[in-house]
Design an enzyme around this catalytic site. Sequence first.
Site, PDB file in Angstrom:
ATOM      1  N   CYS A 120      -1.786   7.196 -16.618  1.00  0.00           N
ATOM      2  CA  CYS A 120      -1.670   6.705 -17.997  1.00  0.00           C
ATOM      3  C   CYS A 120      -2.584   7.503 -18.935  1.00  0.00           C
ATOM      4  O   CYS A 120      -3.470   8.241 -18.489  1.00  0.00           O
ATOM      5  CB  CYS A 120      -1.980   5.213 -18.058  1.00  0.00           C
ATOM      6  SG  CYS A 120      -3.732   4.814 -17.957  1.00  0.00           S
ATOM      7  N   CYS A 129      -3.526   6.812 -11.135  1.00  0.00           N
ATOM      8  CA  CYS A 129      -2.765   6.358 -12.296  1.00  0.00           C
ATOM      9  C   CYS A 129      -2.672   7.518 -13.294  1.00  0.00           C
ATOM     10  O   CYS A 129      -3.632   8.264 -13.481  1.00  0.00           O
ATOM     11  CB  CYS A 129      -3.488   5.162 -12.910  1.00  0.00           C
ATOM     12  SG  CYS A 129      -2.780   4.627 -14.464  1.00  0.00           S
ATOM     13  N   GLU A 179     -12.240  -5.821  10.071  1.00  0.00           N
ATOM     14  CA  GLU A 179     -10.884  -6.096  10.567  1.00  0.00           C
ATOM     15  C   GLU A 179     -10.732  -5.270  11.835  1.00  0.00           C
ATOM     16  O   GLU A 179     -11.183  -4.125  11.883  1.00  0.00           O
ATOM     17  CB  GLU A 179      -9.816  -5.623   9.575  1.00  0.00           C
ATOM     18  CG  GLU A 179      -9.874  -6.296   8.240  1.00  0.00           C
ATOM     19  CD  GLU A 179      -8.782  -5.816   7.280  1.00  0.00           C
ATOM     20  OE1 GLU A 179      -7.821  -5.181   7.725  1.00  0.00           O
ATOM     21  OE2 GLU A 179      -8.921  -6.088   6.083  1.00  0.00           O
ATOM     22  N   TRP A 184       4.108  -3.343   9.192  1.00  0.00           N
ATOM     23  CA  TRP A 184       4.614  -4.024   7.989  1.00  0.00           C
ATOM     24  C   TRP A 184       6.124  -4.212   8.025  1.00  0.00           C
ATOM     25  O   TRP A 184       6.692  -4.955   7.250  1.00  0.00           O
ATOM     26  CB  TRP A 184       4.215  -3.243   6.726  1.00  0.00           C
ATOM     27  CG  TRP A 184       2.819  -3.528   6.274  1.00  0.00           C
ATOM     28  CD1 TRP A 184       1.828  -4.131   7.002  1.00  0.00           C
ATOM     29  CD2 TRP A 184       2.257  -3.255   4.994  1.00  0.00           C
ATOM     30  NE1 TRP A 184       0.679  -4.230   6.253  1.00  0.00           N
ATOM     31  CE2 TRP A 184       0.921  -3.703   5.009  1.00  0.00           C
ATOM     32  CE3 TRP A 184       2.746  -2.669   3.831  1.00  0.00           C
ATOM     33  CZ2 TRP A 184       0.070  -3.583   3.902  1.00  0.00           C
ATOM     34  CZ3 TRP A 184       1.905  -2.545   2.734  1.00  0.00           C
ATOM     35  CH2 TRP A 184       0.579  -3.002   2.778  1.00  0.00           C
ATOM     36  N   ARG A 212       0.505  -4.346  -3.579  1.00  0.00           N
ATOM     37  CA  ARG A 212      -0.929  -4.557  -3.736  1.00  0.00           C
ATOM     38  C   ARG A 212      -1.593  -3.227  -4.068  1.00  0.00           C
ATOM     39  O   ARG A 212      -0.959  -2.184  -3.945  1.00  0.00           O
ATOM     40  CB  ARG A 212      -1.547  -5.181  -2.484  1.00  0.00           C
ATOM     41  CG  ARG A 212      -1.536  -4.292  -1.272  1.00  0.00           C
ATOM     42  CD  ARG A 212      -2.149  -5.013  -0.079  1.00  0.00           C
ATOM     43  NE  ARG A 212      -2.583  -4.063   0.928  1.00  0.00           N
ATOM     44  CZ  ARG A 212      -3.060  -4.389   2.114  1.00  0.00           C
ATOM     45  NH1 ARG A 212      -3.194  -5.655   2.446  1.00  0.00           N
ATOM     46  NH2 ARG A 212      -3.431  -3.476   2.974  1.00  0.00           N
ATOM     47  N   GLU A 229     -10.341  -2.474   0.880  1.00  0.00           N
ATOM     48  CA  GLU A 229      -9.998  -1.079   1.176  1.00  0.00           C
ATOM     49  C   GLU A 229      -9.764  -0.239  -0.083  1.00  0.00           C
ATOM     50  O   GLU A 229      -8.643   0.201  -0.377  1.00  0.00           O
ATOM     51  CB  GLU A 229      -8.774  -1.027   2.091  1.00  0.00           C
ATOM     52  CG  GLU A 229      -9.048  -1.615   3.465  1.00  0.00           C
ATOM     53  CD  GLU A 229      -7.891  -1.467   4.438  1.00  0.00           C
ATOM     54  OE1 GLU A 229      -6.763  -1.223   3.991  1.00  0.00           O
ATOM     55  OE2 GLU A 229      -8.115  -1.612   5.644  1.00  0.00           O
TER      56      GLU A 229
END
Length: 669
Positions: free
Chosen positions: A150, A148, A306, A314, A103, A142
């Site tokens: 690119c 990135c 949350e 996890w 994600r 979040e």
Amino acid sequence: MYVGADYYPEHWPRERWEVDAKLMQEAEFNVVRLAEFAWIDMEPMEGQYEFGWLDDALAILDKHGVSAILCTPTATMPAWAPRKYPEVMAMQPDGERITWGVRKNNCFTSGTYRLLSERITRAMAEHFVDTPNLIGWQTDNEFGGPVCFCDTCRADFQDWLRAKYGTIDEVNRAWGTHFWSHKYTTWGEIEIPHPSGRAGRLAGPDYLSTHNPSLCLDFQRYHSHLNVRFQRDQVRILRALCPKHFVTHNLMGSYSDLNYYDLAEDLDHVSWDNYPVWGAPSIPYQSSAAADVMRGVKRKNFWIMEQTAGPGGWSAFGRNPRPGEIRKVAYQQLAHGADGQVWFRWRTCTAGREQYWHGLLGHDGKPLRRYQEAAQTAKEYHKLAPELEGTTVEAKVAIIYDYETIWALRIQPGFEGNSYHSAMMRYYSALVRAGVNVDMIKPTEDFSQYRLVIAPDFYLVPDEVAQKLSDYVKGGGVLLADCRLAVKDETNLCYDRTLPGLLSDTLGIAIEEYEAMDDDMEYRVVGKDVVAGDYTAVKYVDWTTPKGADVLATFDQWHLESFAAATRNRSGKGTAYYVGAVVSEPAFYDQLIADMLKTAGVSAHLAPPEGVEVSAREGGGKKLLFLVNHTEEKQQVAVPSGKQELLSGETTGDTITLDKYGVAVIKVQ
Ligand code: GAL
């Protein structure tokens, strides 16, 4: 007052939805957050929308008195997106795109991704605008990453710099590119600074370790801007189509890859995700500090979107919140300005990466202990709601919380282990122990609202801010600064001045030399007067020469004999303190804070015993004192007598006894 849970109806058979909604109603939950990662269920094929299932879930919840916040689902994209448009996935430094399937993997400059995000946002807003129990929206989830590498991101970064600096010569000047032959001749030569490792979040102080620090700081600003811009695309649509709904985002407290002041500008209020239950039980002052940061972002109360509802992890999971802990963690946030309380998550999922991120209900879906504790909290919150209405924290003490300084210190901490947050916590924890509330403020804020301003590790200080701080002290304010003050300018170059630069006169000191210390080194600090006692300097010391300031502490170390470890200086009508060392004993900071509070004329709400936190919310002629016992022992607290304790309805005597993890809310006005 909204209280509830993060709910994922798409994870469970439809027959279960009614059972869940009924259990929520019995717990007096009146809100859920929905659809956070449900893009594939809402747009199974590009441009083909299926909202019927969510309409049904919303209707069932509505029947049971539960309102909803819907999320734009752009934190996890469906597989069809990168299959059709590979450029939507972020690229790693080695030129490979991240493999789809986790994600937060999107490229933020991809026009395609921005378009897909706008389309699902618009489709949702158009479809759900009249849903009766929909109250608001959460953008994405979040915000933060990834970085990135690119070509589009590189070109966009270059454009952003062109807009900021105008000419390449100006970039060369601002970044000091005469060093290491780094002078640019064209915009196209500017690279995204990257670590030797892989792409991902800008985690940890080592991330941008060896590129030009000025380039790194501008890249961090740009990275923040990308996230703000992406959110703004969505907010524009939500505002136009759903003007009656609020828009929020779930921030991450002290997470600091983004400038949260900027991100929050487009929101009605901020929300945040609070997970303090890890490792051995400890006093979670970090969570109070994060709450104060969150309240400071918009200078407004916030929501918890949350919060720990069970063991989390996890792959491996942490400890289970002990009886009373779920409730106590919630009250800590309420005390610091939370106006909404949502637990993550309703029921523990049996599938996917978060099978061990436990919710209020276990895998078995039974309403056991954790559910009961949240239900008790929800019921109490509803009872307190009329008293809480219109109240917030009103602090007389502020800490300067500045992302530019945080970032510049991450890029070059100066000494091992140094970070803005560790410096801040030295003072913040002492203020909590003293029973005083704190506001976290931008450096551009009006300091005159505060009697005491603390600027820990305030490293990147533009001249106008230094001037403002001097004026604040001259006008009667009390200031505390410590190590690494005003070392850098806005472009992350060192000032060519003797430290602490423009603040030397205000503080009555000069620092010509300084040193970092390895873990096997320490110096003895001898405190006098208001900080009387023996202490230990670790990690770093300034060689501070008093130039008119009173010396509060010295070093018992031959080469530091003429230097001060802590000073206090009168300047105009005010007082400015300086601490030029990292001291390991909390008692040093406790004494110093006590003296500063006295000088500033700030009194504590009350004197809490160790491990009990006190915070006040006030407004509309009311004042509520919250007591939170973070320890696993009973605690007796001296309190104002003859007042009502709102949870028990009893009138207070001279003291109140808090059970382990117990809380009390006393209406003092
Ligand atoms: C948060 C996130 C949630 C969930 C939770 C537990 O960071 O917003 O979606 O993943 O952590 O991992």
